[in-house]
Design a protein around this motif. Structure first.
Motif, PDB file in Angstrom:
ATOM      1  N   ARG A  80       0.373  11.698  -5.814  1.00  0.00           N
ATOM      2  CA  ARG A  80      -0.655  11.829  -5.122  1.00  0.00           C
ATOM      3  C   ARG A  80      -1.637  11.438  -4.377  1.00  0.00           C
ATOM      4  N   VAL A  81      -1.700  10.069  -5.882  1.00  0.00           N
ATOM      5  CA  VAL A  81      -2.628   8.991  -5.838  1.00  0.00           C
ATOM      6  C   VAL A  81      -2.431   7.685  -6.154  1.00  0.00           C
ATOM      7  N   HIS A  82      -3.436   6.832  -5.276  1.00  0.00           N
ATOM      8  CA  HIS A  82      -3.536   5.646  -5.359  1.00  0.00           C
ATOM      9  C   HIS A  82      -3.849   5.517  -7.624  1.00  0.00           C
ATOM     10  N   ILE A  83      -3.319   4.414  -8.326  1.00  0.00           N
ATOM     11  CA  ILE A  83      -3.571   3.897  -9.579  1.00  0.00           C
ATOM     12  C   ILE A  83      -4.741   3.647 -10.175  1.00  0.00           C
ATOM     13  N   PRO A  84      -5.896   3.913  -9.989  1.00  0.00           N
ATOM     14  CA  PRO A  84      -6.769   3.664  -9.871  1.00  0.00           C
ATOM     15  C   PRO A  84      -7.114   2.059 -10.748  1.00  0.00           C
ATOM     16  N   SER A 158      -6.268  13.055   2.860  1.00  0.00           N
ATOM     17  CA  SER A 158      -5.219  13.732   1.649  1.00  0.00           C
ATOM     18  C   SER A 158      -5.871  14.767   1.311  1.00  0.00           C
ATOM     19  N   SER A 159      -5.462  15.481   1.676  1.00  0.00           N
ATOM     20  CA  SER A 159      -5.260  17.046   0.784  1.00  0.00           C
ATOM     21  C   SER A 159      -4.699  17.083  -0.028  1.00  0.00           C
ATOM     22  N   GLU A 160      -4.052  16.790  -0.619  1.00  0.00           N
ATOM     23  CA  GLU A 160      -2.678  16.453  -1.928  1.00  0.00           C
ATOM     24  C   GLU A 160      -3.493  15.985  -2.811  1.00  0.00           C
ATOM     25  N   ALA A 161      -5.252  14.556  -2.260  1.00  0.00           N
ATOM     26  CA  ALA A 161      -4.998  13.791  -3.101  1.00  0.00           C
ATOM     27  C   ALA A 161      -6.306  14.642  -3.400  1.00  0.00           C
ATOM     28  N   ASP A 183     -10.768  12.157   7.924  1.00  0.00           N
ATOM     29  CA  ASP A 183     -10.790  10.679   8.525  1.00  0.00           C
ATOM     30  C   ASP A 183     -12.472   9.780   8.073  1.00  0.00           C
ATOM     31  N   LEU A 184     -12.292   8.731   6.928  1.00  0.00           N
ATOM     32  CA  LEU A 184     -13.504   8.529   6.824  1.00  0.00           C
ATOM     33  C   LEU A 184     -14.636   9.364   6.901  1.00  0.00           C
ATOM     34  N   LEU A 185     -16.176   9.145   7.934  1.00  0.00           N
ATOM     35  CA  LEU A 185     -17.434   9.843   7.917  1.00  0.00           C
ATOM     36  C   LEU A 185     -17.240  10.581   8.942  1.00  0.00           C
ATOM     37  N   SER A 220       1.760   5.049   0.468  1.00  0.00           N
ATOM     38  CA  SER A 220       1.279   4.301   1.166  1.00  0.00           C
ATOM     39  C   SER A 220       0.373   4.199   2.218  1.00  0.00           C
ATOM     40  N   ARG A 221      -0.518   4.864   2.128  1.00  0.00           N
ATOM     41  CA  ARG A 221      -1.293   5.499   2.702  1.00  0.00           C
ATOM     42  C   ARG A 221      -2.981   5.072   2.177  1.00  0.00           C
TER      43      ARG A 221
END
Length: 256
Positions: A80-84, A158-161, A183-185, A220-221
């Motif tokens: 669900r998330v990008h790997i740091p 993303s609610s999942e993130a 989205d953003l701010l 991908s997002r």
């Protein structure tokens, strides 16, 4: 099967094999070398074989074991998330330096990746940190723990993130971090506190040539930002400049 046999028969990179087996045994990698002839039990062997099979498909080790160390703390991660990455650890250090001594700055965070800091208004007035694109929450949670004097808001579209980030905040003792979806701010319509923006946004071109390990497994997002790779950064920068409450920016991007 003993530890040495498991590692030798894995058919994957030694560091990956050692990391996964150490995780299964709840030991460090040094233990594996010192106890190479210790047997692993049946349940551990079954789990080991499952992990190796997943890694052979290209799945990143961090997803296989469900965690990644970041700034000395262990964060849960999954697909669900990008790997740091280490570059983002350096971005956090840059943000901490900026909070202590606000000034425009550009730093190499990793090969081909830079961090940029910009003063927009009087940064001595900053009372809040806003992390846009929080993902696993690694930036927001780390800054909340390193700077308990500041309010921290974490935003993701993303609610999942956000589910992952909230889990990490609770487990790491950073429950005071505020999580907002949007989205953003855009979720900050009611915020009137002077804030510092920090972000590791998507900054890759839609046509970027990535390894299958990244392209096939990470969301991908969290990676792509249009044909130029700059679409999200440009939008975010414009919103920060337009906001009377954004006093500074620290963000990660590709070196150009």
């Amino acid at each position: 099967m003993d530890i040495a046999q498991a590692l030798q028969s894995s058919g994957i990179a030694p560091i990956d094999a050692e990391t996964m087996l150490a995780f299964i045994l709840q030991r460090d990698r040094a233990y594996l070398l010192a106890h190479s002839h210790d047997a692993i039990d049946e349940a551990q062997e079954m789990r080991w074989r499952q992990y190796v099979d997943r890694r052979r498909t290209g799945e990143p080790v961090a997803y296989v074991i469900g965690q990644r160390e970041f700034y000395g703390r262990v964060f849960h991660v999954d697909r669900r998330v990008h790997i740091p990455r280490p570059s983002t650890e350096n971005l956090v250090s840059m943000a901490l330096d900026f909070l202590s001594n606000p000034k425009d700055d550009v730093r190499d965070l990793e090969t081909g990746i830079i961090g940029t800091a910009k003063v927009l208004r009087d940064c001595s007035a900053v009372t809040t940190i806003v992390d846009v694109g929080t993902g696993s929450g690694c930036i927001a949670i780390t800054l909340a723990l390193e700077r308990p004097d500041l309010r921290v808001i974490a935003i993701d579209i993303s609610s999942e993130a956000l589910e992952v980030a909230k889990e990490n905040a609770k487990r790491l003792g950073a429950a005071r971090v505020e999580f907002l979806e949007g989205d953003l701010l855009s979720p900050l319509a009611d915020l009137s506190d002077p804030f510092l923006l920090i972000s590791n946004p998507p900054y890759l071109s839609d046509t970027a040539n990535l390894s299958p390990e990244v392209k096939d497994f990470e969301p991908s997002r969290s990676l792509f930002a249009g044909e130029s790779g700059e679409e999200i950064l440009l939008r975010l920068g414009a919103e920060c400049i337009q906001s009377p409450y954004c006093h500074g920016m620290v963000y990660e991007c590709l070196e150009t």
